[in-house]
Scaffold this active site. Structure first.
Site, PDB file in Angstrom:
ATOM      1  N   GLY B 187      33.364  27.430  12.549  1.00 61.49           N
ATOM      2  CA  GLY B 187      32.212  27.952  13.264  1.00 61.49           C
ATOM      3  C   GLY B 187      31.457  29.039  12.498  1.00 61.49           C
ATOM      4  O   GLY B 187      30.565  29.680  13.039  1.00 61.49           O
ATOM      5  N   LYS B 205      15.525  38.178   6.488  1.00 61.19           N
ATOM      6  CA  LYS B 205      16.003  39.549   6.683  1.00 61.19           C
ATOM      7  C   LYS B 205      15.456  40.475   5.600  1.00 61.19           C
ATOM      8  O   LYS B 205      15.089  41.617   5.876  1.00 61.19           O
ATOM      9  CB  LYS B 205      17.531  39.557   6.677  1.00 61.19           C
ATOM     10  CG  LYS B 205      18.097  38.842   7.902  1.00 61.19           C
ATOM     11  CD  LYS B 205      19.577  38.559   7.734  1.00 61.19           C
ATOM     12  CE  LYS B 205      20.166  37.866   8.947  1.00 61.19           C
ATOM     13  NZ  LYS B 205      21.518  37.332   8.657  1.00 61.19           N
TER      14      LYS B 205
END
Lengths: 428, 428
Positions: B187, B205
């Site tokens: 995950g 970012k």
């Protein structure tokens, strides 16, 4: 717009840096604050002294009280140090409704609670980012960045001198005395290094950080302190061999509103981010209940980082003035101070014992460990070549400070143990 | 005191975390803000879905517009993601004078400039700390902590997935494909990992950070981007051998108001603090003219760090409301955007070449380097055992991007060079 008028107490290297930054960044500062920032008066001990910057002679004065009481001045920046007269200056400035920016960790560690209260009563700001780790904005981070989290631990290298000394000892295998001498020659350590090497400087900074992080008025006397002057080459070698770095760590912990704050040389596992902080650098690791570990790393001191930090505070204080929100910074110490007992302070430990080199000694020692409920992470015994003694290195699992204290008392009374040579806290 | 009323868009894992923190920390929040904070409405896609927390049914709604337009609500927290409808929601909220807290880096990277302007026009706050490095308060640090300094460089590991992959490849000698698969199973990587592994997430970012650090509106298209999908086991091995770690770095630089922003796999010297940032952790190194290097390290994402960051923003926004200073946060992009040319972008480079294994090849290559004014820090040649080729590894001193581009064109046309296997920027 009316300019913000500043009185500067002190024109040493940091004060000079402040003057330079305010001059060089005038345009940027104006954009951020919305009006000019002007240093109108500077207090020095001798107005006729030669200086590395040009200052208009009418700005200089030897009379601090004249500046503090000058109704024109909005903000006092204090970079003279000391805690007696300086405290009087700052109290008077706050009582007159002026705002204060200071780099004075001694003052803030000793009288921080009192000064913050006086400031609040007068709707004045007192900012002191530069008092801890000049190059790291750790105070504003604790005040603002963690506002929605509960801080459980603040751990850091907050003294550059001792970190320089330990780094050199580690990298060069040199002795404490030799490296201290070198550090003094390079200007990294004072002629009287006591405050740094005995951990007092670090203790003051940790008291300041613990108050901010835990919202409780930790007194400087509540900080348990041990310095690095008894760290040996041998200790450093053992640390290296076992995968640790020896660092002077400040550790403040808070569980369910019970706090402990300490400063001591600590074995830090190589895999821990703080282990690679070397030389005069500082680092502070903050653990939040939700956010986990966050580390802040940077220059600990130095004229420019400190001066920059002071001017950042000056900007914040000036913005607050313009916005009419002075004295509203939330740094309330609203929780009662409850210290952890030695039973509640827990960590891993490194023990270095000199023992008689004969059968059964290790068994006796491990029995004592079990008796005090101290479990072993690892143990290593090796004979000394030139004597009939051996050395035993023990690394424990988490044990209470009380258990370790009792254990050490027992060890000191055992015939087979000639000497407890070293005891260090272990982190990571 | 009137409570601050919040509408929450989204109740996934982060949204759930926000609800939990606001409930659990009610007392602390109240002390900080001066009044209660109440989440009064939560927008979900299915009100009947089973949830891990108990929420009063009348708080849930499927109608986002109802919440945005509810005149009772002061603050909108947006954690649904996406950039089209979400943008409409946020624009409307700001135009209605509501304040917004968002974790949406895509939205802020694409429309940040526009949204900040709309907010300012309406005296509304828009806070977005959680959009970059959830566990590190980097945005407030750039806005407040460096207000008196000039930031010259922001360099960081801002994507946890790629750092996890590169760390695993380094520690286990595994291939990119194998580690990616494992990361997907755990995950840590999405089923479609493109945004992470091709550097797009990091680029977003970096655009946000560069704007804040340099006060100029860096467009996402201005960011030069290269991901990690072509990094080989061999590259990692060479990096290790030469004392480097291969990291996906975002690098934003500003010299005399000319900026460059890039994301690329970079060889980072082991002695550099960023080299030891492993796994899903993030770190951002900020260089200020005065303050030097400061590094911020922490969890990059995760429900709790992100939710904590959002609630810290909620606290800041709520304080601003109480103080009557909403919309006054200084994050003005007052400088025109001037990008550096390739001639002005300079760094060290690592080159891995496959060449014919015969005399004189190295001399030919070093001649070309000299021709393009690229000087050598080190060079290493080694024969391949099973073929008549050799490998040459070059590490250059600082060279311009333009020079390296021309050099590589020449290399590609040279008979003795079979292949330019890898090119990496080098830092530290």
């Amino acid at each position: 717009m009316k300019p913000i008028k500043v009185g500067l107490l002190g024109l040493g290297t940091v004060g000079t840096g402040v003057v330079r930054i305010v001059e060089n960044h005038q345009e940027d500062l104006k954009k951020q604050v919305g009006s000019e920032i002007e240093i109108v008066k500077i207090v020095v001990s001798d107005v006729n002294k030669q200086r590395s910057i040009a200052v208009a002679p009418d700005k200089l004065t030897e009379d601090a009280w004249e500046v503090i009481r000058n109704p024109e001045i909005d903000v006092i920046i204090e970079v003279i140090g000391g805690t007696t007269t300086t405290k009087e200056y700052i109290v008077e400035a706050l009582n007159l409704g002026k705002h204060v920016v200071t780099a004075n960790k001694d003052l803030m560690a000793l009288y921080g609670g009192e000064l913050l209260e006086i400031a609040q009563r007068n709707s004045s700001d007192i900012y002191y980012e530069a008092s801890v780790a000049g190059g790291i904005p750790i105070i504003r981070t604790l005040v603002d960045g963690f506002s929605s989290d509960r801080i459980t631990k603040i751990m850091g290298i907050v003294n550059g001198t001792t970190n320089y000394i330990l780094t050199k000892m580690t990298q060069e295998g040199a002795s404490y005395a030799d490296v201290l001498k070198e550090a003094q020659e390079l200007g990294y350590a004072e002629a009287d290094p006591t405050s740094d090497v005995e951990g007092l400087d670090a203790a003051r900074k940790m008291a300041i950080l613990a108050r901010l992080g835990f919202h409780t008025n930790v007194d400087l006397n509540d900080v348990s302190v041990k310095g690095i002057s008894s760290v040996t080459k041998e200790d450093i070698q053992y640390a290296k061999r076992l995968g640790y770095q020896l660092k002077l760590l400040g550790i403040a912990e808070c569980d369910e509103n019970q706090v402990s704050v300490s400063v001591q040389p600590t074995m830090v596992s190589n895999s821990h981010p703080i282990a690679s902080v070397n030389g005069v650098f500082n680092a502070v690791l903050v653990t939040g209940e939700a956010v986990g570990e966050t580390m802040f790393y940077g220059a600990g001191a130095g004229e420019l980082p400190t001066a920059t930090s002071i001017v950042a505070d000056l900007v914040a204080v000036s913005k607050n003035m313009k916005l009419g929100i002075s004295g509203k910074r939330v740094n309330a110490m609203y929780k009662p101070t409850v210290l952890k007992t030695d039973e509640q302070i827990s960590s891993k430990y490194f023990l270095l014992l000199e023992v008689a080199d004969r059968a059964g000694v290790l068994a006796q020692i491990t029995q004592e460990l079990a008796k005090f409920d101290v479990s072993l992470q690892s143990v290593l015994q090796q004979a000394n070549e030139h004597s009939n003694t051996a050395e035993i290195i023990v690394i424990t699992h988490d044990a209470s400070k009380a258990a370790i204290t009792s254990l050490l008392e027992t060890f000191n009374s055992m015939d087979v143990i000639h000497q407890v040579k070293s005891v260090y806290r272990v982190e990571g």
